[in-house]
Design a protein around this motif. Structure first.
Motif, PDB file in Angstrom:
ATOM      1  N   TYR A  24     -14.367 -20.531  12.324  1.00  0.00           N
ATOM      2  CA  TYR A  24     -14.428 -19.687  13.483  1.00  0.00           C
ATOM      3  C   TYR A  24     -14.563 -20.695  14.796  1.00  0.00           C
ATOM      4  O   TYR A  24     -14.221 -20.438  15.833  1.00  0.00           O
ATOM      5  CB  TYR A  24     -15.546 -18.565  13.788  1.00  0.00           C
ATOM      6  CG  TYR A  24     -14.975 -17.523  13.025  1.00  0.00           C
ATOM      7  CD1 TYR A  24     -14.438 -17.482  11.701  1.00  0.00           C
ATOM      8  CD2 TYR A  24     -14.597 -16.190  13.699  1.00  0.00           C
ATOM      9  CE1 TYR A  24     -13.859 -16.188  10.994  1.00  0.00           C
ATOM     10  CE2 TYR A  24     -14.042 -15.296  12.795  1.00  0.00           C
ATOM     11  CZ  TYR A  24     -13.611 -15.192  11.651  1.00  0.00           C
ATOM     12  OH  TYR A  24     -13.092 -14.226  11.099  1.00  0.00           O
ATOM     13  N   LEU A  25     -15.442 -21.784  14.486  1.00  0.00           N
ATOM     14  CA  LEU A  25     -15.536 -22.809  15.713  1.00  0.00           C
ATOM     15  C   LEU A  25     -14.617 -23.599  15.797  1.00  0.00           C
ATOM     16  O   LEU A  25     -13.911 -23.817  17.069  1.00  0.00           O
ATOM     17  CB  LEU A  25     -17.009 -23.691  15.100  1.00  0.00           C
ATOM     18  CG  LEU A  25     -17.221 -24.627  16.425  1.00  0.00           C
ATOM     19  CD1 LEU A  25     -17.677 -23.785  17.758  1.00  0.00           C
ATOM     20  CD2 LEU A  25     -18.569 -25.322  15.769  1.00  0.00           C
ATOM     21  N   GLY A  26     -13.889 -23.756  15.078  1.00  0.00           N
ATOM     22  CA  GLY A  26     -12.567 -24.385  14.870  1.00  0.00           C
ATOM     23  C   GLY A  26     -11.515 -23.881  15.796  1.00  0.00           C
ATOM     24  O   GLY A  26     -10.788 -24.183  16.472  1.00  0.00           O
ATOM     25  N   ARG A  27     -11.312 -22.502  15.556  1.00  0.00           N
ATOM     26  CA  ARG A  27     -10.410 -21.636  15.920  1.00  0.00           C
ATOM     27  C   ARG A  27     -10.840 -21.461  17.496  1.00  0.00           C
ATOM     28  O   ARG A  27     -10.075 -21.513  18.290  1.00  0.00           O
ATOM     29  CB  ARG A  27     -10.486 -20.081  15.469  1.00  0.00           C
ATOM     30  CG  ARG A  27      -9.486 -19.132  15.988  1.00  0.00           C
ATOM     31  CD  ARG A  27      -8.227 -19.710  15.663  1.00  0.00           C
ATOM     32  NE  ARG A  27      -7.083 -18.513  15.848  1.00  0.00           N
ATOM     33  CZ  ARG A  27      -5.813 -18.540  15.285  1.00  0.00           C
ATOM     34  NH1 ARG A  27      -5.535 -19.681  14.853  1.00  0.00           N
ATOM     35  NH2 ARG A  27      -5.143 -17.717  15.644  1.00  0.00           N
ATOM     36  N   SER A  28     -12.129 -21.466  17.775  1.00  0.00           N
ATOM     37  CA  SER A  28     -12.491 -21.635  19.227  1.00  0.00           C
ATOM     38  C   SER A  28     -12.029 -22.745  19.970  1.00  0.00           C
ATOM     39  O   SER A  28     -11.706 -22.587  20.983  1.00  0.00           O
ATOM     40  CB  SER A  28     -14.117 -21.438  19.493  1.00  0.00           C
ATOM     41  OG  SER A  28     -14.387 -20.119  18.653  1.00  0.00           O
ATOM     42  N   LYS A  40      -8.466 -31.950  18.427  1.00  0.00           N
ATOM     43  CA  LYS A  40      -9.288 -32.674  17.346  1.00  0.00           C
ATOM     44  C   LYS A  40     -10.460 -32.093  16.810  1.00  0.00           C
ATOM     45  O   LYS A  40     -10.798 -32.111  15.650  1.00  0.00           O
ATOM     46  CB  LYS A  40      -9.435 -34.171  18.233  1.00  0.00           C
ATOM     47  CG  LYS A  40      -8.120 -34.885  18.630  1.00  0.00           C
ATOM     48  CD  LYS A  40      -7.742 -35.662  17.677  1.00  0.00           C
ATOM     49  CE  LYS A  40      -6.763 -36.727  18.168  1.00  0.00           C
ATOM     50  NZ  LYS A  40      -5.462 -36.931  17.400  1.00  0.00           N
ATOM     51  N   GLN A  41     -11.333 -31.417  17.660  1.00  0.00           N
ATOM     52  CA  GLN A  41     -12.282 -30.941  17.124  1.00  0.00           C
ATOM     53  C   GLN A  41     -12.097 -29.642  16.351  1.00  0.00           C
ATOM     54  O   GLN A  41     -12.525 -29.306  15.341  1.00  0.00           O
ATOM     55  CB  GLN A  41     -13.322 -30.268  18.264  1.00  0.00           C
ATOM     56  CG  GLN A  41     -13.971 -31.503  18.873  1.00  0.00           C
ATOM     57  CD  GLN A  41     -15.047 -31.865  17.958  1.00  0.00           C
ATOM     58  OE1 GLN A  41     -15.939 -30.850  17.659  1.00  0.00           O
ATOM     59  NE2 GLN A  41     -15.340 -32.939  17.802  1.00  0.00           N
ATOM     60  N   ALA A  42     -10.921 -28.932  16.766  1.00  0.00           N
ATOM     61  CA  ALA A  42     -10.420 -27.716  15.807  1.00  0.00           C
ATOM     62  C   ALA A  42     -10.086 -28.432  14.535  1.00  0.00           C
ATOM     63  O   ALA A  42     -10.561 -27.649  13.608  1.00  0.00           O
ATOM     64  CB  ALA A  42      -9.117 -27.233  16.487  1.00  0.00           C
ATOM     65  N   ILE A  69      -0.453 -30.442  15.387  1.00  0.00           N
ATOM     66  CA  ILE A  69      -1.350 -30.341  16.564  1.00  0.00           C
ATOM     67  C   ILE A  69      -2.709 -30.774  16.096  1.00  0.00           C
ATOM     68  O   ILE A  69      -3.450 -30.364  15.182  1.00  0.00           O
ATOM     69  CB  ILE A  69      -1.494 -28.403  16.660  1.00  0.00           C
ATOM     70  CG1 ILE A  69      -0.029 -27.997  17.148  1.00  0.00           C
ATOM     71  CG2 ILE A  69      -2.731 -28.257  17.696  1.00  0.00           C
ATOM     72  CD1 ILE A  69      -0.092 -26.631  17.403  1.00  0.00           C
ATOM     73  N   GLY A  70      -3.228 -32.022  16.607  1.00  0.00           N
ATOM     74  CA  GLY A  70      -4.379 -32.175  16.539  1.00  0.00           C
ATOM     75  C   GLY A  70      -4.510 -33.521  15.429  1.00  0.00           C
ATOM     76  O   GLY A  70      -5.416 -34.150  14.804  1.00  0.00           O
ATOM     77  N   VAL A  71      -3.312 -33.621  14.804  1.00  0.00           N
ATOM     78  CA  VAL A  71      -3.078 -34.440  13.618  1.00  0.00           C
ATOM     79  C   VAL A  71      -1.702 -34.743  13.519  1.00  0.00           C
ATOM     80  O   VAL A  71      -0.724 -34.075  14.040  1.00  0.00           O
ATOM     81  CB  VAL A  71      -3.609 -33.590  12.308  1.00  0.00           C
ATOM     82  CG1 VAL A  71      -2.586 -32.532  12.012  1.00  0.00           C
ATOM     83  CG2 VAL A  71      -3.680 -34.542  10.771  1.00  0.00           C
TER      84      VAL A  71
END
Length: 161
Positions: A24-28, A40-42, A69-71
């Motif tokens: 959920y933190l990744g989704r945020s 990147k944090q996601a 996305i982010g990778v």
């Protein structure tokens, strides 16, 4: 409603190893909800969650790989994550696995059909549409040689579809 405070609590749980909170933190971070958007944090939080076997994070991590996305974009790694999630019964991932098989060509249409069917039977709308399209076009289904139409198949409850 306090999305910023929610993310603070997600972080506390995530840092203690909660796979659900990590997801959920990744989704945020992916959406920029309650925190500054940071793909990147996601990616990092999804990865931590996915490595613990959390199906939802595995699917969303696959989406990041599929879209780059982010990778770095990598459809093979995306497929691996989708499959791990799908095998746990996550309907969105089952549909994504079906889509990946459908893109591989005619020889993989039966696999695509089966994954769409699993997704559809759980009520996932995109899976239902894709299953309907397979049945409509005959892709991945056995064709009745007498009438040239797809043979009807049974769902898990024995209902003809």
């Amino acid at each position: 409603k306090d999305e910023k405070l929610a993310c603070e609590w997600y972080r506390k749980a995530a840092e203690q190893g909660s796979a659900q909170a990590q997801c959920y933190l990744g989704r945020s971070y992916e959406e920029g909800t309650g925190v500054d958007k940071d793909v990147k944090q996601a990616f990092e939080w999804y990865l931590k969650s996915a490595e613990q076997g959390f199906a939802q994070a595995q699917c969303w991590l696959g989406c990041l790989y599929e879209q780059g996305i982010g990778v770095k974009k990598d459809e093979d790694i995306a497929f691996e994550w989708y499959l791990k999630s799908a095998e746990q019964g996550y309907a969105h991932a089952q549909c994504n696995v079906g889509t990946q098989y459908a893109r591989k060509g005619v020889e993989f249409q039966k696999e695509a059909f089966e994954w769409f069917k699993k997704s559809a039977e759980q009520g996932y709308v995109v899976g239902q549409f894709n299953l309907g399209t397979c049945l409509y076009t005959g892709k991945g289904v056995d064709v009745d040689k007498e009438c040239g139409r797809p043979k009807r198949v049974q769902d898990d409850a024995g209902t003809m579809i």
